[in-house]
Design an enzyme around this catalytic site. Structure first.
Site, PDB file in Angstrom:
ATOM      1  N   HIS A   1     -65.714  32.692 -30.145  1.00  0.00           N
ATOM      2  CA  HIS A   1     -65.240  32.450 -28.764  1.00  0.00           C
ATOM      3  C   HIS A   1     -63.981  33.243 -28.389  1.00  0.00           C
ATOM      4  O   HIS A   1     -63.069  32.703 -27.746  1.00  0.00           O
ATOM      5  CB  HIS A   1     -64.963  30.957 -28.561  1.00  0.00           C
TER       6      HIS A   1
ATOM      7  N   TYR B   1     -66.955  13.741 -31.633  1.00  0.00           N
ATOM      8  CA  TYR B   1     -67.676  13.583 -30.368  1.00  0.00           C
ATOM      9  C   TYR B   1     -69.142  13.326 -30.675  1.00  0.00           C
ATOM     10  O   TYR B   1     -69.634  13.651 -31.765  1.00  0.00           O
ATOM     11  CB  TYR B   1     -67.530  14.825 -29.480  1.00  0.00           C
TER      12      TYR B   1
ATOM     13  N   ASN C   1     -68.554  19.451 -25.524  1.00  0.00           N
ATOM     14  CA  ASN C   1     -67.181  19.148 -25.084  1.00  0.00           C
ATOM     15  C   ASN C   1     -66.724  19.958 -23.878  1.00  0.00           C
ATOM     16  O   ASN C   1     -65.522  20.049 -23.616  1.00  0.00           O
ATOM     17  CB  ASN C   1     -66.178  19.352 -26.233  1.00  0.00           C
TER      18      ASN C   1
ATOM     19  N   ARG D   1     -69.109  27.999 -41.695  1.00  0.00           N
ATOM     20  CA  ARG D   1     -68.150  27.903 -40.600  1.00  0.00           C
ATOM     21  C   ARG D   1     -67.044  26.922 -40.951  1.00  0.00           C
ATOM     22  O   ARG D   1     -67.303  25.846 -41.488  1.00  0.00           O
ATOM     23  CB  ARG D   1     -68.850  27.432 -39.329  1.00  0.00           C
TER      24      ARG D   1
ATOM     25  N   HIS E   1     -74.682  32.636 -30.998  1.00  0.00           N
ATOM     26  CA  HIS E   1     -73.903  31.403 -31.128  1.00  0.00           C
ATOM     27  C   HIS E   1     -74.528  30.329 -30.251  1.00  0.00           C
ATOM     28  O   HIS E   1     -74.320  30.288 -29.036  1.00  0.00           O
ATOM     29  CB  HIS E   1     -72.446  31.610 -30.726  1.00  0.00           C
ATOM     30  N   CYS E   2     -75.298  29.465 -30.885  1.00  0.00           N
ATOM     31  CA  CYS E   2     -75.916  28.336 -30.187  1.00  0.00           C
ATOM     32  C   CYS E   2     -76.065  27.203 -31.186  1.00  0.00           C
ATOM     33  O   CYS E   2     -75.878  27.384 -32.396  1.00  0.00           O
ATOM     34  CB  CYS E   2     -77.266  28.720 -29.576  1.00  0.00           C
TER      35      CYS E   2
ATOM     36  N   ASP F   1     -73.535  29.642 -26.575  1.00  0.00           N
ATOM     37  CA  ASP F   1     -72.873  28.390 -26.962  1.00  0.00           C
ATOM     38  C   ASP F   1     -73.650  27.160 -26.474  1.00  0.00           C
ATOM     39  O   ASP F   1     -73.088  26.067 -26.370  1.00  0.00           O
ATOM     40  CB  ASP F   1     -71.429  28.332 -26.468  1.00  0.00           C
TER      41      ASP F   1
END
Length: 286
Positions: A176, A44, A246, A119, A26-27, A241
């Protein structure tokens, strides 16, 4: 020894040595915005974090493979992610964001480009739940491709969404650790519902995001991640991640790597978490 990272400090190499073939499952890559513009309706605007920055991170950490997850700031324009995969096609895979405008040709192009899933975001501060009719149409399109769906949701929504999640006709991955509230403990209804989900044969869970559900040195996240690994050792994944969109406090990813032996205590569980499980889900070849 790990210490809290302050903005602008140089990141270190981890003390824990990752096994060969380890995968950051997960990146993200962001931009560069001048080449791959951010979505006009984004919630954002991140700093640019192009493929070269991701590769440099993985070189420092000792990571060999990666799953690049499309983030909402790029919307359904998956070009930055696809460009990164094309740069290192044997080592990278991707998870896309799509909508109803994607036809079979578009899905095939994503598949050819190394994408293995889509996703959907349910997180409230990022816009909340998608249109469920569109969600179901996308599921119908991808369920025969050998892909999976990634669900990004808040801990408070795990119980309300559980019936829908259980009915999914394909593998699904929860991001997560479900973003559970660690202050409520592992006996809270949301986490118990998550444990029920992860025991299902088509459920995968990412024990990443310790820095999202706890503060440095991330002790509060450990019992949650450990319980998930123990409940489903063959369908857990781990990731950094990067670059932590954020997130209010800076993170040294070496601290997240050094957390791994506390999340997966046995060497065989770490091998599955870091190497075997992502290789099986994403089709990495030894």
């Amino acid at each position: 020894m790990t210490t809290a990272l302050h903005a602008g400090e140089k990141r270190r190499k981890p003390d824990f040595i990752l096994p060969a073939g380890s995968c950051d499952a997960h990146c993200h890559v962001f931009g560069p915005g001048a080449v791959f513009p951010y979505a006009p309706d984004r919630r954002y605007t991140p700093d640019d974090a192009p493929r070269e920055a991701l590769a440099a991170l993985h070189d420092r950490l000792g990571i060999d493979r990666a799953v690049i997850v499309q983030a909402s700031c790029h919307g359904t324009d998956n070009r930055a992610m696809l460009d990164a995969i094309a740069w290192r096609p044997d080592r990278y895979r991707g998870v896309a964001i799509v909508d109803d405008t994607f036809d079979d040709r578009a899905y095939q192009a994503l598949d050819d480009g190394g994408v293995r899933g889509v996703r959907f975001n349910f997180v409230r501060h990022l816009g909340g739940a998608p249109d469920m009719d569109a969600f179901n149409r996308v599921i119908d399109r991808i369920k025969g491709r050998g892909w999976h769906v990634v669900l990004h949701l808040d801990g408070a929504d795990i119980v309300p969404l559980s019936d829908m999640i259980r009915s999914l006709p394909l593998p699904f991955v929860i991001d997560h650790m479900g973003r559970v509230d660690t202050a409520l403990g592992t006996e809270q209804p949301a986490f118990q519902a998550l444990l029920e989900l992860v025991r299902r044969e088509n459920c995968w869970i990412k024990v990443c995001g310790s820095e999202r559900i706890s503060r440095f040195p991330f002790d509060a996240a450990v019992p949650f991640a450990r319980a998930l690994v123990e409940a489903s050792p063959e369908r857990t994944l781990w990731g950094t991640d990067f670059p932590h969109p954020n997130l209010k406090e800076p993170v040294d990813e070496a601290d997240l790597v050094d957390l791994v032996p506390r999340l997966a205590i046995r060497a065989e569980d770490r091998q599955r978490l870091l190497v075997d499980n992502p290789a099986r889900l994403y089709g990495f070849v030894a």
